[in-house]
Design a protein around this motif. Sequence first.
Motif, PDB file in Angstrom:
ATOM      1  N   ASP A 284       0.848  -1.196   0.000  1.00 21.85           N
ATOM      2  CA  ASP A 284       0.000   0.000   0.000  1.00 21.85           C
ATOM      3  C   ASP A 284       0.887   1.250   0.000  1.00 21.85           C
ATOM      4  O   ASP A 284       1.696   1.442   0.904  1.00 21.85           O
ATOM      5  CB  ASP A 284      -0.893  -0.016   1.243  1.00 21.85           C
ATOM      6  N   PRO A 285       0.738   2.134  -1.001  1.00 17.39           N
ATOM      7  CA  PRO A 285       1.615   3.318  -1.067  1.00 17.39           C
ATOM      8  C   PRO A 285       1.406   4.304   0.069  1.00 17.39           C
ATOM      9  O   PRO A 285       2.233   5.203   0.260  1.00 17.39           O
ATOM     10  CB  PRO A 285       1.240   3.945  -2.419  1.00 17.39           C
ATOM     11  N   SER A 286       0.327   4.168   0.825  1.00 16.32           N
ATOM     12  CA  SER A 286       0.094   5.075   1.950  1.00 16.32           C
ATOM     13  C   SER A 286       0.928   4.678   3.169  1.00 16.32           C
ATOM     14  O   SER A 286       0.962   5.397   4.157  1.00 16.32           O
ATOM     15  CB  SER A 286      -1.389   5.089   2.330  1.00 16.32           C
ATOM     16  N   THR A 287       1.614   3.523   3.103  1.00 24.05           N
ATOM     17  CA  THR A 287       2.466   3.079   4.208  1.00 24.05           C
ATOM     18  C   THR A 287       3.928   3.372   3.879  1.00 24.05           C
ATOM     19  O   THR A 287       4.272   3.721   2.745  1.00 24.05           O
ATOM     20  CB  THR A 287       2.298   1.575   4.473  1.00 24.05           C
ATOM     21  N   ASN A 288       4.799   3.196   4.876  1.00 26.06           N
ATOM     22  CA  ASN A 288       6.235   3.437   4.647  1.00 26.06           C
ATOM     23  C   ASN A 288       6.995   2.165   4.279  1.00 26.06           C
ATOM     24  O   ASN A 288       8.223   2.192   4.170  1.00 26.06           O
ATOM     25  CB  ASN A 288       6.867   4.093   5.869  1.00 26.06           C
ATOM     26  N   GLY A 289       6.282   1.055   4.106  1.00 28.55           N
ATOM     27  CA  GLY A 289       6.929  -0.190   3.693  1.00 28.55           C
ATOM     28  C   GLY A 289       7.443  -1.042   4.832  1.00 28.55           C
ATOM     29  O   GLY A 289       7.879  -2.168   4.617  1.00 28.55           O
ATOM     30  N   PHE A 290       7.407  -0.531   6.073  1.00 27.91           N
ATOM     31  CA  PHE A 290       7.816  -1.320   7.225  1.00 27.91           C
ATOM     32  C   PHE A 290       6.635  -2.156   7.731  1.00 27.91           C
ATOM     33  O   PHE A 290       5.490  -1.697   7.731  1.00 27.91           O
ATOM     34  CB  PHE A 290       8.304  -0.419   8.356  1.00 27.91           C
ATOM     35  N   VAL A 291       6.943  -3.355   8.169  1.00 25.98           N
ATOM     36  CA  VAL A 291       5.963  -4.196   8.860  1.00 25.98           C
ATOM     37  C   VAL A 291       6.218  -4.057  10.355  1.00 25.98           C
ATOM     38  O   VAL A 291       7.351  -4.258  10.811  1.00 25.98           O
ATOM     39  CB  VAL A 291       6.077  -5.673   8.431  1.00 25.98           C
ATOM     40  N   LYS A 292       5.190  -3.703  11.103  1.00 25.54           N
ATOM     41  CA  LYS A 292       5.386  -3.506  12.538  1.00 25.54           C
ATOM     42  C   LYS A 292       4.806  -4.679  13.322  1.00 25.54           C
ATOM     43  O   LYS A 292       3.718  -5.171  13.042  1.00 25.54           O
ATOM     44  CB  LYS A 292       4.760  -2.191  13.005  1.00 25.54           C
ATOM     45  N   VAL A 293       5.575  -5.108  14.314  1.00 24.88           N
ATOM     46  CA  VAL A 293       5.199  -6.234  15.166  1.00 24.88           C
ATOM     47  C   VAL A 293       5.224  -5.749  16.612  1.00 24.88           C
ATOM     48  O   VAL A 293       6.234  -5.195  17.055  1.00 24.88           O
ATOM     49  CB  VAL A 293       6.159  -7.425  14.991  1.00 24.88           C
ATOM     50  N   ILE A 294       4.146  -5.951  17.325  1.00 22.91           N
ATOM     51  CA  ILE A 294       4.097  -5.553  18.733  1.00 22.91           C
ATOM     52  C   ILE A 294       4.006  -6.816  19.588  1.00 22.91           C
ATOM     53  O   ILE A 294       3.200  -7.703  19.343  1.00 22.91           O
ATOM     54  CB  ILE A 294       2.907  -4.604  19.001  1.00 22.91           C
ATOM     55  N   TYR A 295       4.888  -6.888  20.583  1.00 24.76           N
ATOM     56  CA  TYR A 295       4.994  -8.073  21.448  1.00 24.76           C
ATOM     57  C   TYR A 295       4.849  -7.603  22.893  1.00 24.76           C
ATOM     58  O   TYR A 295       5.790  -7.097  23.492  1.00 24.76           O
ATOM     59  CB  TYR A 295       6.334  -8.755  21.192  1.00 24.76           C
ATOM     60  N   HIS A 296       3.651  -7.767  23.429  1.00 26.51           N
ATOM     61  CA  HIS A 296       3.339  -7.324  24.792  1.00 26.51           C
ATOM     62  C   HIS A 296       3.713  -8.418  25.782  1.00 26.51           C
ATOM     63  O   HIS A 296       3.631  -9.614  25.483  1.00 26.51           O
ATOM     64  CB  HIS A 296       1.846  -7.006  24.890  1.00 26.51           C
ATOM     65  N   TRP A 297       4.126  -8.009  26.970  1.00 29.02           N
ATOM     66  CA  TRP A 297       4.585  -8.988  27.961  1.00 29.02           C
ATOM     67  C   TRP A 297       3.529 -10.032  28.285  1.00 29.02           C
ATOM     68  O   TRP A 297       3.864 -11.183  28.601  1.00 29.02           O
ATOM     69  CB  TRP A 297       5.002  -8.275  29.258  1.00 29.02           C
ATOM     70  N   SER A 298       2.248  -9.671  28.209  1.00 27.43           N
ATOM     71  CA  SER A 298       1.177 -10.624  28.528  1.00 27.43           C
ATOM     72  C   SER A 298       1.108 -11.769  27.527  1.00 27.43           C
ATOM     73  O   SER A 298       0.463 -12.790  27.789  1.00 27.43           O
ATOM     74  CB  SER A 298      -0.165  -9.895  28.586  1.00 27.43           C
ATOM     75  N   GLU A 299       1.754 -11.616  26.357  1.00 24.59           N
ATOM     76  CA  GLU A 299       1.766 -12.682  25.356  1.00 24.59           C
ATOM     77  C   GLU A 299       2.847 -13.715  25.629  1.00 24.59           C
ATOM     78  O   GLU A 299       2.856 -14.774  25.002  1.00 24.59           O
ATOM     79  CB  GLU A 299       1.972 -12.081  23.970  1.00 24.59           C
ATOM     80  N   ASP A 300       3.743 -13.404  26.542  1.00 26.21           N
ATOM     81  CA  ASP A 300       4.827 -14.329  26.892  1.00 26.21           C
ATOM     82  C   ASP A 300       4.325 -15.272  27.983  1.00 26.21           C
ATOM     83  O   ASP A 300       3.971 -14.829  29.078  1.00 26.21           O
ATOM     84  CB  ASP A 300       6.029 -13.536  27.398  1.00 26.21           C
TER      85      ASP A 300
END
Length: 629
Positions: A284-300
Amino acid sequence: MLVTQQSQQPQYQNIFNQPHSTITDKKVHRKSNNELLLEFYRCKSNIFYFCYNYVFIEHIGTGLDFLFTEEYMHPKFRRVLRSIFRWDHNVMLMASRQLGKSSLICGVLLPWTLTFYPRVRAVILNMSKDAAQGNLEKVRYTIDHLPKWMAPKDISRSKLKSYIEFSNGSKITTYYYSTTRDPKTLARSMTAPCLYIDEVAYIKHIRRAYTSAQPVLSNARKLANANGYPYYIVMTSTPNGVEGDGKFFYDMWQKAVDSDMIFKKDENSNYEDIIDDADEIVGDPSTNGFVKVIYHWSEDPTKDEKWYEQQKRELNFDKRAIAEELDLKFVATENCIFETEQLNVSKPVQPVSSSRFYMNARMDWFEDVRKLDKNDYYLIGVDTAWSLSSSSAFPAIEVFSYRDFYQLGELMVKLGSVTKFAKVVKDVFDFIYENVSERIILCIENNSNGKTVIEHLIEVEQGDYDKYIYYDKKNEPGITTTGKTKELEVAAFLDYYNQNPKIIRSRRLLDQMSAIYRTYAGTIKSDSYTDLFMAACFCAYTRKKTYLKILPMLEIPQEEYMKNEEEVIKMNLKMNNPNDYLKYVTQEKLLQDIYSPDDYGVDYDNNKNDNKRDDYGDILELYANIINI
């Protein structure tokens, strides 16, 4: 010499979604040369195979280590590595403290790159000298613990240096900001196809350094790609506010592609699949091309509330530090109009579905739209960016329920024209209309661009959309935003949010809210994105202005409401333009006075009724104009 492989896919771009068995033969070095060569190729072809069988990570402070087997590879870590090799090689990882984000990059990704690709250059950018030395040690530890037949020899003369050079010609160098170094010189150092920026939100002048480095980074990536070598930019960090040093990371994060939208759990295994249209989303050209991943402590699975409470103690119960280091919230300045405690109460959730509209614009839904309460009303807030070509402006749509005012859907898109965005608004309206019928209010700002959207809906599209547009001023469709009314719009949203912070479900909206602050002059401002926030404010403002009128209608079932078309017309007139409503009521009374069967019957041939018939015809024509029939 490197051999150009433009017609071939690089060897490292394999599919990494299959289970991998762990080697149990610890005497693998006794195998024949052909077997060792095959094992070397397996590791080079698949980074997960290499990790699960050969990567040892040190337990800091204990002197012990552990093999980074599959059980330690959290699904969010897998996303990071798969995204690097699948798409544009740009990834951002935001993870709570002590979850191993730097160990993943320095203990797995970089050692793999340096071991299997000779004469490759990699750079680590850090916020301090100590952090730089720590990351180098993680790289060195992994490579030192590889089998001798696999590992390149460290030929660096001293462990105190800021680089490691290997016998295969590969080299990794660390840099960090110092008061004696100009950011431009830092940028010139980043001339490598493999770049890792650790704790990017805490590096001073990072925006200037990164921007200056883009030309050399781009050239290095092109050369690597042409020769079948790996290339990537990986950023890891926790938030550091939305201003100052942390603004670069905040801005980059806002424009990145949410990995939750492109990965989904495989129902038949513990692995994740990549959705079919993932390439379109990432491209999507409206994005900067980076894929962002969020890893919250509650998921560990190794972290629990007890661990969380202990971490809060270690952070001295600093609310800002807890919000950023543990809960991964972007916290604004002290003048943020939203309290940190309130923002922490809001728990973002993943969309349950998404819909595609005109120009492939994607609306994320936080509830099943097919199961919406048809007796409720639904507010569609529309903020048309002041400049569609601006890098910081995104046309946005927010959908809220009327009765309890909670967030249902969200859309943010970059398009080339206001007309295209108007068609997106139309599609969103039509989609909701199919599920809830008449009970919709369009809350559209009527500034220069917003007015174009309104005019398109009224004059171009077929569907009587004007009946659903809220009129803030008589005879003027839409919501007028001035310095005074903006305060009222924001105040309306703030009031609803303070009553119940859980009404907001989108992380993107929460991130924008954390950047809204009041200046010392008393005005409300944001130095970043406000499109989603203002669309939500339009919904809140419209609800405040229409509540006494709409509230009685919420108690009337949809079926009963739709039985009487005249009541629907009256309600729309009252909601849209009270002035038209008064004219309608006056004309209705005139109709009863001029033509009543009890007084005049139905005989129009009687001459004494001619004048009244003429008046009646004029009123019918006026009435038809008012209700657009």
